[in-house]
Design a protein around this motif. Structure first.
Motif, mmCIF file in Angstrom:
data_model
loop_
_atom_site.group_PDB
_atom_site.id
_atom_site.type_symbol
_atom_site.label_atom_id
_atom_site.label_comp_id
_atom_site.label_asym_id
_atom_site.label_seq_id
_atom_site.Cartn_x
_atom_site.Cartn_y
_atom_site.Cartn_z
ATOM 1 N N THR A 115 25.073 47.559 9.752
ATOM 2 C CA THR A 115 25.876 48.773 9.583
ATOM 3 C C THR A 115 27.260 48.585 10.183
ATOM 4 O O THR A 115 27.460 47.751 11.069
ATOM 5 N N TRP A 116 28.223 49.348 9.655
ATOM 6 C CA TRP A 116 29.613 49.261 10.134
ATOM 7 C C TRP A 116 30.278 50.612 9.995
ATOM 8 O O TRP A 116 30.168 51.240 8.954
ATOM 9 N N PRO A 117 30.971 51.097 11.025
ATOM 10 C CA PRO A 117 31.028 50.519 12.371
ATOM 11 C C PRO A 117 29.688 50.690 13.078
ATOM 12 O O PRO A 117 28.863 51.492 12.659
ATOM 13 N N THR A 118 29.510 49.927 14.137
ATOM 14 C CA THR A 118 28.218 49.916 14.825
ATOM 15 C C THR A 118 28.085 51.053 15.828
ATOM 16 O O THR A 118 27.025 51.219 16.425
ATOM 17 N N SER A 119 29.160 51.826 16.027
ATOM 18 C CA SER A 119 29.097 52.964 16.952
ATOM 19 C C SER A 119 29.807 54.160 16.312
ATOM 20 O O SER A 119 30.664 54.004 15.450
#
Length: 209
Positions: A115-119
């Motif tokens: 996934t992106w972004p990871t946060s």
């Protein structure tokens, strides 16, 4: 019985209609103003909703077309820059975006592979319990891109409305989710759809359950 005839001044007063138009204008003007605002707000909110939906589809398609399996951070950042022109004239900084690579294994075991972004988003790498998988991807070996866009909408005259009705919150969020087939990338085995790997992620584990 004697009839009382009004004096000339009183007769002129009772017959005078010069102020009727002013009274009618005072009564109708606020209603007309509300109608104009309502139409303008409806057009604006519909345009905003359509652009959020268009952005989700655009990002899903751009990500799916990656010619190589592993996508670089630079490529994803370039893709995310599409938000500004797609959402214009709305403020793209109000949008929360997350792109995920989804894998479906035997028995419809569904995973967020990368996934992106990871946060900042709601997705994390791992088993995606409760994810609503579209019918065409409900099969072992399916791989697809999930694009999710959330964006706050602010009314045209939010400041004024907020001052008039302080207890009412006029801001609300749109949420758009788009599942998109992978058009680039590569397949990692027989019976597996082509997949792309988002930056710093790993390929889908075809044996995971």
């Amino acid at each position: 019985m004697r009839r009382v005839v009004p004096a000339p001044r009183l007769r002129r007063f009772t017959d005078d209609e010069s102020g009727v138009a002013t009274i009618e204008f005072v009564i109708l003007f606020p209603i007309l103003l509300m109608l104009i605002y309502g139409v303008a707000e409806y057009v604006n909110v519909t345009d905003h909703r359509n652009k959020v939906s268009k952005l989700a589809r655009t990002l899903a398609d751009l990500t799916s077309q990656n010619s190589t399996q592993q996508i670089t951070p630079a490529t994803m950042n370039d893709n995310l820059r599409a938000a500004r022109p797609v959402l214009a004239p709305f403020d793209a900084s109000l949008a929360t975006i997350q792109i995920s690579a989804i894998g479906v294994n035997a028995n419809n075991a569904t995973f967020v592979c990368s996934t992106w972004p990871t946060s900042g988003g709601s997705r994390t790498v791992g088993k995606a319990a409760g994810l609503d998988v579209p019918t065409n991807f409900q099969r072992s070996g399916a791989r697809y891109i999930l694009s999710e866009v959330k964006m706050s909408y602010q009314p045209l005259f939010a400041t004024i409305l907020g001052r008039l009705m302080k207890t009412v919150n006029f801001n609300f969020n749109w949420s758009e989710t788009v599942a998109w087939p992978v058009r680039g990338g590569q397949s990692l085995g027989t019976g597996l759809d082509s997949e792309v790997i988002l930056p710093n992620g790993k390929e889908c584990n075809a044996k995971a359950t």
